[in-house]
Design a protein around this motif. Sequence first.
Motif, short mmCIF file in Angstrom:
data_model
loop_
_atom_site.label_atom_id
_atom_site.label_comp_id
_atom_site.label_asym_id
_atom_site.label_seq_id
_atom_site.Cartn_x
_atom_site.Cartn_y
_atom_site.Cartn_z
N GLN A 150 -47.66 2.81 -79.87
CA GLN A 150 -46.20 2.87 -80.04
C GLN A 150 -45.49 1.92 -79.09
OE1 GLN A 150 -45.57 7.12 -79.63
NE2 GLN A 150 -45.12 7.23 -81.81
N GLU A 151 -46.00 1.86 -77.87
CA GLU A 151 -45.36 0.97 -76.89
C GLU A 151 -45.50 -0.49 -77.28
OE1 GLU A 151 -45.79 3.94 -73.05
OE2 GLU A 151 -46.90 2.04 -73.04
N GLN A 162 -49.89 6.54 -77.87
CA GLN A 162 -48.72 6.13 -77.11
C GLN A 162 -48.72 4.62 -76.85
OE1 GLN A 162 -48.19 7.73 -73.20
NE2 GLN A 162 -46.05 7.08 -73.15
N GLN A 199 -49.83 12.32 -72.46
CA GLN A 199 -49.47 10.91 -72.60
C GLN A 199 -47.98 10.71 -72.77
OE1 GLN A 199 -51.62 8.93 -75.80
NE2 GLN A 199 -53.12 10.54 -75.76
N VAL A 200 -47.31 11.70 -73.27
CA VAL A 200 -45.92 11.46 -73.63
C VAL A 200 -44.93 12.30 -72.84
CG1 VAL A 200 -46.41 10.72 -75.98
CG2 VAL A 200 -46.03 13.12 -75.51
N PHE A 218 -44.46 14.69 -82.24
CA PHE A 218 -44.87 13.32 -82.03
C PHE A 218 -44.85 12.62 -83.38
CE2 PHE A 218 -47.86 10.04 -80.64
CZ PHE A 218 -47.39 9.82 -79.36
#
Length: 300
Positions: free
Chosen positions: A286-287, A283, A24-25, A34
């Motif tokens: 976080q976005e 993720q 994902q990152v 992470f």
Amino acid sequence: MSIFCSLQFPDTAGYVGFANLPNQVHRKSVKKGFEFTLMVVGESGLGKSTLINSLFLTDLYPERYIPGAAEKIERTVQIEASTVEIEERGVKLRLTVVDTPGYGDAINSQDCFKTIIQYIDNQFERYLHDESGLNRRHIVDNRVHCCFYFISPFGHGLKPLDVEFMKAIHSKVNIVPVIAKADTLTLKERDRLKRRILDEIAEHGIKIYQLPDADSDEDEEFKEQTRVLKASIPFAVIGSNQLIEVKGKKIRGRLYPWGVVEVENPEHNDFLKLRTMLVTHMQDLQEVTQDLHYENFHAV
Ligand code: GDP
């Protein structure tokens, strides 16, 4: 056959399951580890610390002091941030859990909200400051990426305090509503409470975290998983710090005179779904924090 049988929840016995995060990152963030911050809010005694320990298979609160009733009356809400580094298959997760002991005990709920909101804002402020500083490459992201909001299973839906608080923070953080101690509810009661909570959330215009739809090019399994996760909100969960032997296997559960409620059994409660949601959407959480909540903060 139960609908859960067809689901591909990972066999999470003994691990949290974030080792697939590198998919994902960006590689850079993998190397550095992470960073994720989860806040837990809800009245004391609803099982927040037990659930967090169950989720991350670690004791985040080894030395926690539990105050008596008399002390509680005096209390204002405190903020307690605990950070652990967990490593699974070479992937590091620096997890910060922000707990809010005393929530709901304080006589003045406004004071209680203020402390929590202040904490969230302070993290935005700090990030903004670091972002404009010289050392931009090594910013530690302590912004609150997700808030599990614990709802009591004993009420008939949301309490006025729940509504007020969620509205106070919904434009600052991703709220994931959770029904605590789901083992105290029959299936029928659980379904009714879930529906009621969703209705009240809509009625009061509370914005909770929206799981994004799976992309059309994702595989069917993932799409089905996303559908099931969405349909399970608010997640009705149980937690336990105890390992019990069932059919020769040690499992995390709660032992009752009539049997064992298993934490990691999707037929018993939504614990695994909550964990799957968190791990597969770190993720995205976080976005959304960056693009929506941090932007909102900027805009004021
Ligand atoms: P917190 O104050 O919200 O952090 O709550 P704790 O995690 O300290 O739990 C308070 C009490 O509830 C303890 O006695 C736990 O054993 C119990 N408890 C925790 N999780 C559950 C659960 O899922 N079901 C039931 N029935 N009890 C729970």
